[in-house]
Design a protein around this motif. Structure first.
Motif, PDB file in Angstrom:
ATOM      1  N   ALA A  26       0.825  -1.209   0.000  1.00 22.20           N
ATOM      2  CA  ALA A  26       0.000   0.000   0.000  1.00 22.20           C
ATOM      3  C   ALA A  26       0.860   1.260   0.000  1.00 22.20           C
ATOM      4  CB  ALA A  26      -0.923  -0.002   1.221  1.00 22.20           C
ATOM      5  N   TYR A  27       1.958   1.229   0.737  1.00 17.88           N
ATOM      6  CA  TYR A  27       2.776   2.438   0.830  1.00 17.88           C
ATOM      7  C   TYR A  27       3.520   2.707  -0.471  1.00 17.88           C
ATOM      8  CZ  TYR A  27       5.459   6.178   2.943  1.00 17.88           C
ATOM      9  OH  TYR A  27       6.001   7.410   3.226  1.00 17.88           O
ATOM     10  N   ILE A  28       4.020   1.653  -1.136  1.00 19.07           N
ATOM     11  CA  ILE A  28       4.744   1.909  -2.390  1.00 19.07           C
ATOM     12  C   ILE A  28       3.782   2.415  -3.462  1.00 19.07           C
ATOM     13  CG2 ILE A  28       4.593  -0.429  -3.390  1.00 19.07           C
ATOM     14  CD1 ILE A  28       7.489  -0.021  -4.342  1.00 19.07           C
ATOM     15  N   VAL A  29       2.544   1.913  -3.438  1.00 20.26           N
ATOM     16  CA  VAL A  29       1.535   2.416  -4.376  1.00 20.26           C
ATOM     17  C   VAL A  29       1.244   3.892  -4.093  1.00 20.26           C
ATOM     18  CG1 VAL A  29      -0.905   2.265  -5.028  1.00 20.26           C
ATOM     19  CG2 VAL A  29       0.461   0.180  -4.822  1.00 20.26           C
ATOM     20  N   LEU A  30       1.164   4.243  -2.816  1.00 18.83           N
ATOM     21  CA  LEU A  30       0.879   5.624  -2.435  1.00 18.83           C
ATOM     22  C   LEU A  30       1.972   6.582  -2.894  1.00 18.83           C
ATOM     23  CD1 LEU A  30      -0.767   7.743  -0.865  1.00 18.83           C
ATOM     24  CD2 LEU A  30       0.522   7.091   1.184  1.00 18.83           C
ATOM     25  N   ILE A  31       3.235   6.228  -2.669  1.00 17.67           N
ATOM     26  CA  ILE A  31       4.309   7.169  -3.035  1.00 17.67           C
ATOM     27  C   ILE A  31       4.455   7.283  -4.551  1.00 17.67           C
ATOM     28  CG2 ILE A  31       5.550   6.735  -0.871  1.00 17.67           C
ATOM     29  CD1 ILE A  31       7.629   5.190  -2.506  1.00 17.67           C
ATOM     30  N   ILE A  32       4.134   6.205  -5.281  1.00 16.52           N
ATOM     31  CA  ILE A  32       4.166   6.298  -6.745  1.00 16.52           C
ATOM     32  C   ILE A  32       3.019   7.181  -7.235  1.00 16.52           C
ATOM     33  CG2 ILE A  32       3.805   4.970  -8.871  1.00 16.52           C
ATOM     34  CD1 ILE A  32       5.364   2.687  -7.557  1.00 16.52           C
ATOM     35  N   TRP A  33       1.871   7.048  -6.605  1.00 13.32           N
ATOM     36  CA  TRP A  33       0.698   7.839  -6.990  1.00 13.32           C
ATOM     37  C   TRP A  33       0.939   9.341  -6.826  1.00 13.32           C
ATOM     38  CZ3 TRP A  33      -3.945   9.127  -3.584  1.00 13.32           C
ATOM     39  CH2 TRP A  33      -4.980   9.661  -4.362  1.00 13.32           C
ATOM     40  N   ILE A  34       1.667   9.724  -5.776  1.00 13.63           N
ATOM     41  CA  ILE A  34       1.893  11.158  -5.536  1.00 13.63           C
ATOM     42  C   ILE A  34       3.163  11.667  -6.222  1.00 13.63           C
ATOM     43  CG2 ILE A  34       0.706  11.040  -3.310  1.00 13.63           C
ATOM     44  CD1 ILE A  34       3.428  11.182  -1.927  1.00 13.63           C
ATOM     45  N   TYR A  35       3.892  10.783  -6.905  1.00 19.67           N
ATOM     46  CA  TYR A  35       5.151  11.217  -7.530  1.00 19.67           C
ATOM     47  C   TYR A  35       4.966  12.358  -8.519  1.00 19.67           C
ATOM     48  CZ  TYR A  35       9.280  11.342 -10.452  1.00 19.67           C
ATOM     49  OH  TYR A  35      10.380  11.771 -11.168  1.00 19.67           O
ATOM     50  N   PRO A  36       3.957  12.353  -9.407  1.00 24.99           N
ATOM     51  CA  PRO A  36       3.817  13.461 -10.360  1.00 24.99           C
ATOM     52  C   PRO A  36       3.769  14.834  -9.705  1.00 24.99           C
ATOM     53  CG  PRO A  36       2.423  11.652 -11.033  1.00 24.99           C
ATOM     54  CD  PRO A  36       2.955  11.286  -9.672  1.00 24.99           C
ATOM     55  N   SER A  37       3.097  14.938  -8.566  1.00 23.54           N
ATOM     56  CA  SER A  37       3.025  16.235  -7.887  1.00 23.54           C
ATOM     57  C   SER A  37       4.385  16.639  -7.336  1.00 23.54           C
ATOM     58  CB  SER A  37       1.993  16.186  -6.758  1.00 23.54           C
ATOM     59  OG  SER A  37       2.345  15.211  -5.786  1.00 23.54           O
ATOM     60  N   ILE A  38       5.188  15.647  -6.916  1.00 23.53           N
ATOM     61  CA  ILE A  38       6.552  15.932  -6.444  1.00 23.53           C
ATOM     62  C   ILE A  38       7.431  16.355  -7.608  1.00 23.53           C
ATOM     63  CG2 ILE A  38       8.604  14.948  -5.352  1.00 23.53           C
ATOM     64  CD1 ILE A  38       6.371  15.266  -3.386  1.00 23.53           C
ATOM     65  N   ALA A  39       7.325  15.627  -8.724  1.00 23.78           N
ATOM     66  CA  ALA A  39       8.165  15.909  -9.884  1.00 23.78           C
ATOM     67  C   ALA A  39       7.870  17.276 -10.488  1.00 23.78           C
ATOM     68  CB  ALA A  39       7.965  14.817 -10.934  1.00 23.78           C
ATOM     69  N   ASP A  40       6.609  17.700 -10.401  1.00 23.52           N
ATOM     70  CA  ASP A  40       6.216  18.999 -10.989  1.00 23.52           C
ATOM     71  C   ASP A  40       6.432  20.162 -10.026  1.00 23.52           C
ATOM     72  OD1 ASP A  40       5.467  17.618 -13.226  1.00 23.52           O
ATOM     73  OD2 ASP A  40       3.347  17.488 -12.664  1.00 23.52           O
ATOM     74  N   MET A  41       6.874  19.873  -8.827  1.00 24.88           N
ATOM     75  CA  MET A  41       7.071  20.933  -7.841  1.00 24.88           C
ATOM     76  C   MET A  41       8.339  21.730  -8.184  1.00 24.88           C
ATOM     77  SD  MET A  41       7.462  20.541  -3.697  1.00 24.88           S
ATOM     78  CE  MET A  41       6.005  19.493  -3.629  1.00 24.88           C
ATOM     79  N   LYS A  42       8.189  23.000  -8.461  1.00 25.44           N
ATOM     80  CA  LYS A  42       9.332  23.833  -8.828  1.00 25.44           C
ATOM     81  C   LYS A  42      10.247  24.065  -7.617  1.00 25.44           C
ATOM     82  CE  LYS A  42       6.938  26.336 -12.530  1.00 25.44           C
ATOM     83  NZ  LYS A  42       6.515  27.676 -13.042  1.00 25.44           N
ATOM     84  N   GLY A  43      11.525  23.949  -7.867  1.00 27.52           N
ATOM     85  CA  GLY A  43      12.501  24.227  -6.825  1.00 27.52           C
ATOM     86  C   GLY A  43      12.734  23.084  -5.855  1.00 27.52           C
ATOM     87  N   PHE A  44      12.110  21.916  -6.115  1.00 21.70           N
ATOM     88  CA  PHE A  44      12.266  20.805  -5.168  1.00 21.70           C
ATOM     89  C   PHE A  44      13.716  20.327  -5.099  1.00 21.70           C
ATOM     90  CE2 PHE A  44      12.233  16.313  -3.949  1.00 21.70           C
ATOM     91  CZ  PHE A  44      11.519  16.372  -2.764  1.00 21.70           C
ATOM     92  N   ASN A  45      14.340  20.121  -6.268  1.00 18.68           N
ATOM     93  CA  ASN A  45      15.732  19.658  -6.280  1.00 18.68           C
ATOM     94  C   ASN A  45      16.680  20.715  -5.733  1.00 18.68           C
ATOM     95  OD1 ASN A  45      15.463  17.029  -7.177  1.00 18.68           O
ATOM     96  ND2 ASN A  45      15.525  17.587  -9.347  1.00 18.68           N
ATOM     97  N   ILE A 143       5.472  -2.129  -9.807  1.00 17.28           N
ATOM     98  CA  ILE A 143       5.407  -2.167 -11.266  1.00 17.28           C
ATOM     99  C   ILE A 143       3.995  -1.839 -11.749  1.00 17.28           C
ATOM    100  CG2 ILE A 143       5.610  -3.661 -13.293  1.00 17.28           C
ATOM    101  CD1 ILE A 143       7.813  -5.182 -11.776  1.00 17.28           C
ATOM    102  N   ALA A 144       2.984  -2.441 -11.099  1.00 14.35           N
ATOM    103  CA  ALA A 144       1.596  -2.201 -11.493  1.00 14.35           C
ATOM    104  C   ALA A 144       1.206  -0.738 -11.294  1.00 14.35           C
ATOM    105  CB  ALA A 144       0.671  -3.103 -10.682  1.00 14.35           C
ATOM    106  N   ALA A 145       1.595  -0.156 -10.171  1.00 15.84           N
ATOM    107  CA  ALA A 145       1.247   1.240  -9.889  1.00 15.84           C
ATOM    108  C   ALA A 145       1.894   2.193 -10.888  1.00 15.84           C
ATOM    109  CB  ALA A 145       1.662   1.606  -8.465  1.00 15.84           C
ATOM    110  N   SER A 146       3.141   1.916 -11.254  1.00 12.17           N
ATOM    111  CA  SER A 146       3.835   2.790 -12.211  1.00 12.17           C
ATOM    112  C   SER A 146       3.217   2.716 -13.603  1.00 12.17           C
ATOM    113  CB  SER A 146       5.318   2.417 -12.285  1.00 12.17           C
ATOM    114  OG  SER A 146       5.506   1.130 -12.855  1.00 12.17           O
ATOM    115  N   GLU A 147       2.572   1.576 -13.921  1.00 10.63           N
ATOM    116  CA  GLU A 147       1.949   1.411 -15.233  1.00 10.63           C
ATOM    117  C   GLU A 147       0.528   1.958 -15.276  1.00 10.63           C
ATOM    118  OE1 GLU A 147       3.191   0.206 -18.081  1.00 10.63           O
ATOM    119  OE2 GLU A 147       5.181  -0.089 -17.204  1.00 10.63           O
TER     120      GLU A 147
END
Length: 268
Positions: A26-45, A143-147
């Motif tokens: 459940a947790y790995i599915v959750l963090i993959i699900w929210i990844y797009p919002s992290i990736a699109d966050m300006k200035g995160f890196n 793998i399933a969550a990323s797809e």
């Protein structure tokens, strides 16, 4: 190995094992699900880059987040999954051996036609099967969550599988020494305390060793030295040789446990 004993032990540990599998998946599915919002966050890196180098290394984001694979390796495999697997391995290794001796149940098992060797091998198989199921379901869920849950972000499936195989082997080695400790102790609490103490020490040495170059020598005394999720997912380690070494270590520890359990005196 005794198949009836194996099936009985798997059934008795099924509820606990199911909880670990559900939590990890459940947790790995959750963090993959929210990844797009992290990736699109300006200035995160840039925010990550502002942290001290030791802190970035400690949280598994030494070079920031450049891909979905980096994010999963650092966010999930860098800390949370380690804790889940440590708790499972320590608890289960104690329950399948030391608890049975402490509570007197081992006497009933050895009163059957099963030898000590067969009982010990069966219990080791129960421990490793549970570990394999947790890692396996986590791999499939990732793998399933990323797809299915996100678009436009590619997971390096081959490297992801390699990371999970290495994760299994690292914790199979930890399971090996925890099983040995459980096999030589009559007291459940003592076995649990020793296994927890050693594993926690390894984990703390690993954390301290990543903080700075001055403390890097501490990594040499931790089994987690062989486990760097970000480097594994980016193919920057000799995963094959590390995996072979861990596999040999695991086999040796479990065989040693069986031999010692066979020869020791038991309060039956």
């Amino acid at each position: 190995m005794s198949l009836p004993l194996y099936l009985t032990m798997m059934k008795s540990h099924g509820k606990m094992l199911g909880g670990f599998i559900y939590g990890a998946a459940a947790y790995i599915v959750l963090i993959i699900w929210i990844y797009p919002s992290i990736a699109d966050m300006k200035g995160f890196n840039e925010m990550i880059a502002a942290l001290p180098k030791g802190m970035r290394k400690l949280i598994g984001m030494e070079n920031g987040i450049n891909s979905l694979s980096d994010y999963i390796a650092g966010e999930f495999y860098g800390m949370l999954f380690l804790i889940i697997l440590m708790v499972y391995v320590i608890l289960t290794s104690t329950r399948v051996m030391a608890r049975l001796v402490d509570q007197g149940s081992m006497a009933y098992l050895l009163a059957t036609p099963n030898s000590r060797v067969k009982v010990a091998i069966t219990q080791a198989a129960v421990l490793l099967t549970g570990l394999a199921l947790i890692v396996g379901f986590t791999t499939l869920s990732g793998i399933a969550a990323s797809e299915w849950l996100i678009d436009g972000y590619q997971l390096d499936v081959a490297s992801f599988i390699t990371l999970n195989l290495l994760t299994f082997l690292v914790f199979a080695s930890i399971a090996g020494y925890c099983f040995f400790i459980s096999s030589v102790n009559n007291d459940e609490k003592k076995a649990l305390g020793i296994s927890s103490g050693i594993t926690l020490l390894f984990y703390m040495l690993n954390m301290a060793g990543k903080l700075s170059e001055k403390t890097e020598w501490m990594l040499n005394f931790s089994i987690f030295k062989w486990y760097d999720p970000v480097k594994v997912i980016n193919n920057e380690t000799e995963a094959l040789w590390i995996g072979c070494a861990l596999g040999i270590l695991t086999f040796f520890l479990f065989m040693l446990s069986v031999v010692v359990f066979k020869k020791r005196n038991l309060p039956l």
